[in-house]
Motif scaffolding. Sequence first.
Motif, short mmCIF file in Angstrom:
data_model
loop_
_atom_site.label_atom_id
_atom_site.label_comp_id
_atom_site.label_asym_id
_atom_site.label_seq_id
_atom_site.Cartn_x
_atom_site.Cartn_y
_atom_site.Cartn_z
N ASN A 125 -15.14 -26.48 11.43
CA ASN A 125 -14.61 -27.36 12.48
C ASN A 125 -14.68 -28.83 12.06
OD1 ASN A 125 -14.00 -25.20 14.17
ND2 ASN A 125 -16.00 -25.24 15.14
N GLN A 126 -15.77 -29.21 11.43
CA GLN A 126 -15.94 -30.61 11.01
C GLN A 126 -15.02 -31.00 9.85
OE1 GLN A 126 -19.99 -31.68 10.07
NE2 GLN A 126 -19.44 -33.76 9.47
N TYR A 127 -14.79 -30.08 8.94
CA TYR A 127 -14.02 -30.38 7.73
C TYR A 127 -12.72 -29.59 7.67
CZ TYR A 127 -18.37 -32.59 6.30
OH TYR A 127 -19.50 -33.38 6.25
N ARG A 128 -12.10 -29.36 8.81
CA ARG A 128 -10.84 -28.60 8.88
C ARG A 128 -9.81 -29.20 7.92
NH1 ARG A 128 -10.03 -24.88 12.06
NH2 ARG A 128 -11.50 -25.58 13.65
N GLY A 129 -9.19 -28.32 7.10
CA GLY A 129 -8.17 -28.76 6.17
C GLY A 129 -8.72 -29.37 4.89
#
Length: 187
Positions: A125-129
């Motif tokens: 969630n924090q580093y999506r993509g």
Amino acid sequence: MTLVYFVRHAHSTYTPDELGRPLSEKGFLQAQDVRHILKDYKFDVVLSSPYKRAVQTVEGVAKDRDLEVEVLDGFKERRLAGEPVKDFDSAIQQVWRDEFLSLPGGESNHAAQKRGVNTLNQVLNQYRGKSIVIGTHGNIMTLIMQYFDSRFDFDFWKTLAMPDVLKLEFEDNNLLRVNRLWEDQIQ
């Protein structure tokens, strides 16, 4: 697409000090191999279990990209028992047969998996993509992967090398593909 590169730590000589146990001389050489395997990949962040051997395995990857290794407790190895077990093979088989079994002072597969998956979901969630390296351990890595795909089980865990590098591709928090990079490089 979020890419997670799970790196199982390199060789370390056993001591009961789980947190402070460093890589062996062989392990430091293997960490250089990990660095070489990942040299052409772009990474946005390098995370690790707090255990020294896991940090040492991925710190070269971070250094090559001017990144710091961020330590996350949720990626530490599962605690098999409070004290060293006399027959590791028998003990590890027992806890894999019964996901709720915890040896005295230890962590069940269920509890360890929940901890690891919660941590990975926070990271996704924090580093999506983004592209993420995670220095970790064989048992917790397999338990996390098993949550997303039941093929990653005790038999899979037994096939892991030390170190090992697996690339996981996620769309949102759904695992799409897993590729083993270590085998590709060591054949």
